[in-house]
Write an enzyme that holds these catalytic residues in place. Structure first.
Site, PDB file in Angstrom:
ATOM      1  N   GLY A 207       0.796  -1.212   0.000  1.00  0.00           N
ATOM      2  CA  GLY A 207       0.000   0.000   0.000  1.00  0.00           C
ATOM      3  C   GLY A 207       0.828   1.262   0.000  1.00  0.00           C
ATOM      4  O   GLY A 207       2.057   1.246  -0.098  1.00  0.00           O
ATOM      5  N   ASP A 208       0.135   2.381   0.089  1.00  0.00           N
ATOM      6  CA  ASP A 208       0.737   3.701  -0.048  1.00  0.00           C
ATOM      7  C   ASP A 208       0.853   4.371   1.327  1.00  0.00           C
ATOM      8  O   ASP A 208       1.354   3.784   2.270  1.00  0.00           O
ATOM      9  CB  ASP A 208      -0.111   4.541  -1.020  1.00  0.00           C
ATOM     10  N   VAL A 209       0.362   5.592   1.436  1.00  0.00           N
ATOM     11  CA  VAL A 209       0.494   6.387   2.653  1.00  0.00           C
ATOM     12  C   VAL A 209      -0.801   6.329   3.456  1.00  0.00           C
ATOM     13  O   VAL A 209      -1.895   6.430   2.891  1.00  0.00           O
ATOM     14  CB  VAL A 209       0.810   7.858   2.305  1.00  0.00           C
TER      15      VAL A 209
ATOM     16  N   HIS B  63      -2.190   6.633  11.272  1.00  0.00           N
ATOM     17  CA  HIS B  63      -2.677   5.917  12.449  1.00  0.00           C
ATOM     18  C   HIS B  63      -2.664   6.875  13.624  1.00  0.00           C
ATOM     19  O   HIS B  63      -1.734   7.692  13.758  1.00  0.00           O
ATOM     20  CB  HIS B  63      -1.794   4.715  12.783  1.00  0.00           C
TER      21      HIS B  63
ATOM     22  N   CYS C 138      -3.623   6.791   0.871  1.00  0.00           N
ATOM     23  CA  CYS C 138      -3.501   5.715  -0.121  1.00  0.00           C
ATOM     24  C   CYS C 138      -3.372   6.256  -1.537  1.00  0.00           C
ATOM     25  O   CYS C 138      -3.624   5.534  -2.512  1.00  0.00           O
ATOM     26  CB  CYS C 138      -4.693   4.755  -0.021  1.00  0.00           C
TER      27      CYS C 138
END
Length: 292
Positions: free
Chosen positions: A81-83, A86, A217
């Site tokens: 996945g990307d960015v 959290h 993302c």
């Protein structure tokens, strides 16, 4: 009758991301050595932006100064996945599973030539768990073809345009249009020698303004939402965690065992102090059996 696989759950409270990474690696190593069974960690992270293997640095649109001002760390990691972001109010789940223990079902079409679960099948099952969990709280969600994760189901109404905010950012949450699909849960996993790590992040009571620091993302056309925003009220994180546990048991056809501490799980200290609840519970299907 086949014996069900037991998945042990440890609920850790708030854990900084670096500690979470170290703990996952310890558990992955132990799982590879078959010294422990499958484990599901449920926790919250201190504010952090993570970049997966396929991440584009340009999708972090906040300056280092702004990240420091907001108290947000930045980490590169080996998940897919990307960015993503959290932070508090978000339930993060890290399943440390051996995929060879799970056979694919009729819904796992991509595993037709394989006896055990593959990466895509595993991600689809995580999505199914989160879809069921949102449904437990009367939030309709769905998958979107070509995208990973779980999205609010807003099939009816005009497709109003969503415009991502531009600098300067504010702490005010951007409320998505009621007629556009919004991402409520992100998924990114890593698999090494059939053992999984990383996992999912479900926005429960998350401060959505943090997502203005990134292009989540790498998707610019759709907003991010939370269970709190969809329902208009905060939720009890423990209730959501129990729903996640129940749905893991159903989707993976497994017995769920809540474990008090990491020491109790391992039978010895792993050198990572964690604050965990004092209760030990065993969940199987819809049953809630308290252990002495």
């Amino acid at each position: 009758m086949a014996t069900k696989i037991v998945i042990s759950i440890v609920q850790l409270g708030t854990v900084d991301y670096a500690t979470g990474l170290r703990l996952q690696q310890q558990l992955v190593d132990l799982r590879k050595q078959e010294k422990i069974g499958d484990v599901l960690l449920l926790l919250e992270h201190s504010p952090v932006i993570t970049l997966g293997r396929n991440a584009k640095a340009a999708n972090v649109i906040a300056s280092p100064e702004l990240l420091a001002q907001r108290g947000v760390e930045l980490f590169e990691c080996d998940r897919g996945g990307d960015v993503t972001f959290h932070g508090p109010g978000q339930i993060v789940g890290y399943p440390i599973f051996d995929l060879r223990g799970y056979t694919h079902g009729a819904a796992d079409a991509s595993s037709a030539q394989r006896k055990h679960l593959g990466a895509v099948d595993f991600v689809r099952r995580l999505e199914e768990i989160l879809i069921r969990t949102c449904a437990d709280f009367a939030i309709p969600t769905k998958r979107i073809p070509g995208l990973t994760g779980v999205w609010t189901d807003r099939a009816h109404g005009a497709a109003d345009a969503f415009v991502r905010p531009t600098p300067p950012w504010t702490d005010e949450c951007v409320r998505p249009s009621t007629s556009i699909e919004a991402k409520i849960a992100a998924i990114g996993v890593h698999i090494s020698r059939f053992i999984t790590s990383h996992g999912f992040a479900l926005n429960v009571n998350t401060n959505l303004s943090f997502f203005n620091l990134i292009i989540p993302c790498g998707i610019t056309a759709k907003p991010v939402t939370s269970m709190q925003q969809e329902l208009g009220k905060p939720l009890d994180l423990n209730r959501v965690a129990e729903s996640i546990s129940r749905n893991f048991g159903l989707v993976f056809s497994s017995q769920m065992l809540w474990v008090d501490t990491l020491d109790a799980l391992l039978g010895r200290s792993v050198g990572v102090p964690m604050k965990v609840p004092s209760e030990v519970r065993q969940l199987r299907g819809d049953d809630d059996i308290r252990l002495a």
